[in-house]
Write a protein that holds these residues in place. Structure first.
Motif: not given
Length: 144
Positions: A25-26, A62-63, A90-95, A105-109
């Motif tokens: 996990d990142l 993704p998780r 860096k992680v390119l997240l989308i909702n 901070t600290g959330d597993r993304i």
């Protein structure tokens, strides 16, 4: 395999959560919380820098829990970190959901998988060997 890593984040190093886990996990490393609106995408810092051995890549995936429970994915999934990259991961997240999603901070993304890869050498030819499938592409085997 040992991989050199610099951790400038407030988090512990990525780790395998179970004995047979393929990915680590990142975690987000942020100065302040990030709110991801529906259909919005943002680059989320991890504070990690790695030096992969030649012939390896780090795949950023993704998780499954974030995807299922909150509709959070990665735009360029899987993302690839090459062995010669030395910048911050860096992680390119989308909702994809209809709800706002908060990241702290600290959330597993995301998860990171280290994988061996080969380099191809092209051999130009006039024809390819025949197969039973042939040129059958998208949907050639029917529905589902």
């Amino acid at each position: 395999m040992k991989i050199r890593i610099i951790n400038k984040s407030k988090n512990t190093l990525p780790a395998y959560e179970t004995l047979h886990a393929a990915g680590m996990d990142l975690r987000a490393d942020l100065d302040e919380r990030v709110m991801l609106k529906p259909m919005e995408r943002k680059l989320i810092a991890t504070g990690l820098y790695i030096e992969l051995p030649e012939g390896f890549e780090a795949q950023i995936r993704p998780r499954s829990g974030l995807a299922f429970k909150h509709g959070i994915g990665i735009v360029n999934s899987p993302g690839t970190i090459d062995a010669d990259y030395r910048g911050e991961i860096k992680v390119l997240l989308i909702n994809y959901s209809e709800q706002h999603f908060e990241i702290n901070t600290g959330d597993r993304i995301a998860q990171m998988v280290i994988a061996r890869h080969e380099r191809a050498v092209w051999e130009e030819v006039e024809t390819l060997n025949e197969t039973q499938r042939g040129e059958g592409g998208y949907g050639h085997t029917g529905i589902g």
